[in-house]
Design a protein around this motif. Structure first.
Motif, PDB file in Angstrom:
ATOM      1  N   ALA A  19      -7.452  -7.793  -9.886  1.00 55.44           N
ATOM      2  CA  ALA A  19      -7.494  -6.987  -8.658  1.00 55.44           C
ATOM      3  C   ALA A  19      -7.921  -5.553  -8.981  1.00 55.44           C
ATOM      4  N   TYR A  20      -7.438  -5.020 -10.109  1.00 48.68           N
ATOM      5  CA  TYR A  20      -7.766  -3.638 -10.475  1.00 48.68           C
ATOM      6  C   TYR A  20      -9.247  -3.507 -10.841  1.00 48.68           C
ATOM      7  N   GLU A  21      -9.707  -4.401 -11.705  1.00 47.81           N
ATOM      8  CA  GLU A  21     -11.116  -4.304 -12.131  1.00 47.81           C
ATOM      9  C   GLU A  21     -12.055  -4.535 -10.951  1.00 47.81           C
ATOM     10  N   THR A  22     -11.639  -5.394 -10.031  1.00 45.87           N
ATOM     11  CA  THR A  22     -12.456  -5.607  -8.833  1.00 45.87           C
ATOM     12  C   THR A  22     -12.465  -4.352  -7.976  1.00 45.87           C
ATOM     13  N   ALA A  23     -11.291  -3.754  -7.788  1.00 40.00           N
ATOM     14  CA  ALA A  23     -11.188  -2.576  -6.914  1.00 40.00           C
ATOM     15  C   ALA A  23     -12.018  -1.418  -7.463  1.00 40.00           C
ATOM     16  N   ILE A  24     -11.932  -1.191  -8.749  1.00 44.53           N
ATOM     17  CA  ILE A  24     -12.643  -0.044  -9.331  1.00 44.53           C
ATOM     18  C   ILE A  24     -14.162  -0.310  -9.302  1.00 44.53           C
ATOM     19  N   ALA A  25     -14.552  -1.554  -9.520  1.00 44.01           N
ATOM     20  CA  ALA A  25     -15.986  -1.888  -9.459  1.00 44.01           C
ATOM     21  C   ALA A  25     -16.485  -1.789  -8.028  1.00 44.01           C
ATOM     22  N   LYS A  26     -15.696  -2.289  -7.090  1.00 48.85           N
ATOM     23  CA  LYS A  26     -16.156  -2.268  -5.689  1.00 48.85           C
ATOM     24  C   LYS A  26     -16.316  -0.831  -5.196  1.00 48.85           C
ATOM     25  N   ILE A  57      -6.251   1.166  -6.894  1.00 49.40           N
ATOM     26  CA  ILE A  57      -6.475   1.806  -8.199  1.00 49.40           C
ATOM     27  C   ILE A  57      -5.297   2.735  -8.517  1.00 49.40           C
ATOM     28  N   ALA A  58      -4.828   3.470  -7.502  1.00 51.01           N
ATOM     29  CA  ALA A  58      -3.694   4.388  -7.717  1.00 51.01           C
ATOM     30  C   ALA A  58      -2.440   3.611  -8.118  1.00 51.01           C
ATOM     31  N   GLU A  59      -2.254   2.424  -7.543  1.00 46.56           N
ATOM     32  CA  GLU A  59      -1.084   1.613  -7.924  1.00 46.56           C
ATOM     33  C   GLU A  59      -1.168   1.223  -9.398  1.00 46.56           C
ATOM     34  N   HIS A  60      -2.388   0.946  -9.853  1.00 46.83           N
ATOM     35  CA  HIS A  60      -2.565   0.595 -11.262  1.00 46.83           C
ATOM     36  C   HIS A  60      -2.270   1.826 -12.137  1.00 46.83           C
ATOM     37  N   ILE A  61      -2.747   2.970 -11.711  1.00 50.00           N
ATOM     38  CA  ILE A  61      -2.557   4.190 -12.503  1.00 50.00           C
ATOM     39  C   ILE A  61      -1.071   4.504 -12.657  1.00 50.00           C
ATOM     40  N   PHE A  62      -0.336   4.390 -11.555  1.00 48.67           N
ATOM     41  CA  PHE A  62       1.098   4.754 -11.603  1.00 48.67           C
ATOM     42  C   PHE A  62       2.004   3.557 -11.894  1.00 48.67           C
ATOM     43  N   ASP A  63       1.380   2.383 -12.033  1.00 47.60           N
ATOM     44  CA  ASP A  63       2.115   1.172 -12.329  1.00 47.60           C
ATOM     45  C   ASP A  63       3.287   0.957 -11.353  1.00 47.60           C
ATOM     46  N   ARG A  64       3.014   1.191 -10.086  1.00 49.05           N
ATOM     47  CA  ARG A  64       4.019   0.901  -9.053  1.00 49.05           C
ATOM     48  C   ARG A  64       3.306   0.650  -7.733  1.00 49.05           C
ATOM     49  N   ARG A  65       4.001  -0.005  -6.856  1.00 52.34           N
ATOM     50  CA  ARG A  65       3.404  -0.333  -5.562  1.00 52.34           C
ATOM     51  C   ARG A  65       3.678   0.794  -4.586  1.00 52.34           C
ATOM     52  N   PHE A  66       2.642   1.213  -3.861  1.00 54.46           N
ATOM     53  CA  PHE A  66       2.836   2.206  -2.801  1.00 54.46           C
ATOM     54  C   PHE A  66       2.678   1.492  -1.470  1.00 54.46           C
ATOM     55  N   ASP A  67       3.797   1.223  -0.821  1.00 53.35           N
ATOM     56  CA  ASP A  67       3.741   0.527   0.460  1.00 53.35           C
ATOM     57  C   ASP A  67       3.092   1.447   1.485  1.00 53.35           C
ATOM     58  N   GLN A  68       2.037   0.950   2.134  1.00 52.74           N
ATOM     59  CA  GLN A  68       1.318   1.783   3.100  1.00 52.74           C
ATOM     60  C   GLN A  68       2.024   1.807   4.458  1.00 52.74           C
ATOM     61  N   ARG A  69       2.989   0.890   4.605  1.00 58.02           N
ATOM     62  CA  ARG A  69       3.665   0.813   5.909  1.00 58.02           C
ATOM     63  C   ARG A  69       4.632   1.950   6.111  1.00 58.02           C
ATOM     64  N   ARG A  70       4.799   2.319   7.368  1.00 58.69           N
ATOM     65  CA  ARG A  70       5.781   3.326   7.731  1.00 58.69           C
ATOM     66  C   ARG A  70       7.160   2.808   7.341  1.00 58.69           C
ATOM     67  N   PRO A  71       8.000   3.631   6.663  1.00 62.48           N
ATOM     68  CA  PRO A  71       9.313   3.123   6.275  1.00 62.48           C
ATOM     69  C   PRO A  71      10.111   2.679   7.500  1.00 62.48           C
ATOM     70  N   LYS A  72      10.859   1.585   7.340  1.00 64.51           N
ATOM     71  CA  LYS A  72      11.658   1.069   8.470  1.00 64.51           C
ATOM     72  C   LYS A  72      12.651   2.130   8.948  1.00 64.51           C
ATOM     73  N   SER A  73      13.168   2.965   7.995  1.00 65.63           N
ATOM     74  CA  SER A  73      14.151   3.986   8.363  1.00 65.63           C
ATOM     75  C   SER A  73      13.555   4.969   9.374  1.00 65.63           C
ATOM     76  N   ALA A  74      12.232   5.266   9.230  1.00 67.05           N
ATOM     77  CA  ALA A  74      11.588   6.202  10.162  1.00 67.05           C
ATOM     78  C   ALA A  74      11.511   5.585  11.550  1.00 67.05           C
ATOM     79  N   GLU A  75      11.222   4.264  11.577  1.00 67.41           N
ATOM     80  CA  GLU A  75      11.145   3.586  12.876  1.00 67.41           C
ATOM     81  C   GLU A  75      12.519   3.567  13.534  1.00 67.41           C
ATOM     82  N   ALA A  76      13.550   3.278  12.698  1.00 70.53           N
ATOM     83  CA  ALA A  76      14.907   3.178  13.245  1.00 70.53           C
ATOM     84  C   ALA A  76      15.386   4.518  13.789  1.00 70.53           C
TER      85      ALA A  76
END
Ligand SMILES: Cc1cc2nc3c(=O)[nH]c(=O)nc-3n(C[C@H](O)[C@H](O)[C@H](O)COP(=O)(O)OP(=O)(O)OC[C@H]3O[C@@H](n4cnc5c(N)ncnc54)[C@H](O)[C@@H]3O)c2cc1C
Length: 389
Positions: free
Chosen positions: A308-315, A368-387
């Motif tokens: 997924a990373y090599e594809t993302a950076i190439a794309k 690519i940023a997730e690969h760099i920081f080796d963590r997932r960045f959820d793009q969704r609005r946190p549920k706590s903000a909705e609540a």
């Protein structure tokens, strides 16, 4: 580490080049401006062994590698950019996911027609309210006896005007784990295809509507939990889109180079103006750099799924390079580059679309940023903000 093709790959490239120059180049301009899928090219390519390059021989393919299929895109695009869409369709598109995960019965029923260029398959992921956030798709598939009942809508599907078969991402249940996919045939009752709309490139797409559309359970490609597998297959599709971006940028570059070497202004060829020489140098840097990223992603995947990373950076790199180089080529060629009498402006318009399609450049950068920081960045609005609202 080697930076040259093997002898076998070079021979393959030369044979595709000969075929493309002889059979595809003469009608390249007219073909590019025709929005319909070029079935005549698909049939020709099938007889030439350019469909199913990456599919196993047991499935009617050639058992080749992703790099082989990329070589085919490059050589075909250099003669007839539009025909490279057929290489995409026959090797990288939904056909590849279908061949990877389809049952023996599904493959026996649909693969021969697809590989012989008689029918085309379209992919329905995007919905009016689920674009980059593909997992928010709402189109549902509900079991009903020996059938599934599909309800929902899809937008922007490539080849939807001409497709006979649609690979449709659906929701069998809630969450990402509830997503899978089904095959829907064009004439299925409850499935309607809207009037064609046009992209900037001239390509057509139609709205797809499913209203209590009943399909047999045998048409389920991947059941609940299939999303990850579908995305792994989709990385191959991304590489095809990546390869075409780069090949179209290269096509525009070659045309601009030819033009700058022969067109005279102020009594000298354009290529003698340093302002243009530096443009060419920058274009070459973009193309060559992006090409290495594309080859790395393809070569590392070989016969499997690209990372997924090599594809993302190439794309991201190839989409950007293809568009920027094609746009500079238009500038260098002046009014001739901007005219529809050359394919350079068309290449620029097509490349623009790939910066959005198949995972936008921004979504690739998120990956690519997730690969760099080796963590997932959820793009969704946190549920706590909705609540809290
Ligand atoms: C030429 C072309 C062919 C296509 N073919 C198909 C096809 O065959 N099948 C199919 O299902 N779909 C297809 N699509 C649709 C394509 O997949 C979507 O356009 C794409 O996923 C983006 O969705 P969207 O257009 O709804 O934009 P949105 O998702 O609404 O995004 C709008 C903008 O916001 C940015 N953005 C969104 N979320 C984020 C985020 N989290 N971080 C940063 N930026 C963000 C996007 O990058 C984009 O620039 C095609 C599109 C094009 C242009």
């Amino acid at each position: 580490m080697q930076f040259t093709f093997s002898e076998e790959q070079q021979a393959f490239a030369q044979s595709v080049q000969r075929f493309a120059r002889a059979k595809l180049e003469p009608d390249a301009l007219a073909r590019a401006h025709d929005p319909r899928f070029p079935f005549e090219v698909a049939k020709l390519m099938s007889s030439q062994g350019l469909m199913g390059i990456t599919l196993p021989e047991a499935d009617g393919g050639l058992g080749g590698t992703l790099t082989d299929a990329i070589i085919a895109i490059e050589q075909v695009a250099a003669a007839c950019p539009r025909s490279a869409d057929v290489v995409q369709f026959g090797n990288f598109g939904p056909i590849r996911t279908f061949a990877e995960y389809g049952t023996a019965q599904q493959k026996a029923r649909w693969l021969p027609d697809l590989l012989q260029g008689r029918v085309v398959m379209s992919l329905g992921i995007s919905e009016p309210d689920a674009g980059s956030a593909a997992t928010e798709l709402k189109t549902s598939a509900r079991p009903d006896g020996a059938n599934y009942v599909v309800n929902g809508s899809k937008v922007f599907s490539t080849f939807s005007s001409d497709a006979t078969i649609f690979l449709v991402y659906v929701r069998f249940g809630p969450g990402v784990g509830g997503i899978g996919s089904v095959i829907v045939e064009r004439d299925t009752p409850g499935f309607t295809i809207g009037k064609p709309s046009s992209f900037m490139s001239g390509e057509e797409w139609c709205e797809l509507h499913f209203e209590n559309c009943r399909i047999p359970a045998g048409n389920v490609l991947l059941g609940p939990g299939g999303f990850k597998k579908q995305m792994a297959g989709f990385n191959i599709e991304r590489l095809g889109n990546t390869a075409r971006s780069l090949a179209f940028g290269r096509y525009a570059f070659d045309k601009a180079r030819e033009h700058a070497a022969t067109r005279h202004q102020f009594g000298r060829p354009l290529c003698e103006f340093q302002g243009l020489q530096w443009k060419f140098a920058e274009m070459a840097i973009k193309l060559e750099g992006a090409q290495l990223l594309l080859y790395r992603a393809a070569a590392n995947a070989d016969r499997g799924m690209p990372s997924a990373y090599e594809t993302a950076i190439a794309k991201a790199a190839c989409n950007q390079a293809g568009f920027e180089v094609a746009s500079e080529a238009v500038q260098i060629m002046g009014a001739m580059g901007y005219s529809q009498d050359s394919l350079v402006e068309w290449c620029m318009r097509r490349c623009r679309g790939w910066m959005i399609a198949g995972g936008s450049i921004e979504m690739m950068k998120n990956r690519i940023a997730e690969h760099i920081f080796d963590r997932r960045f959820d793009q969704r609005r946190p549920k706590s903000a909705e609540a809290a609202e």
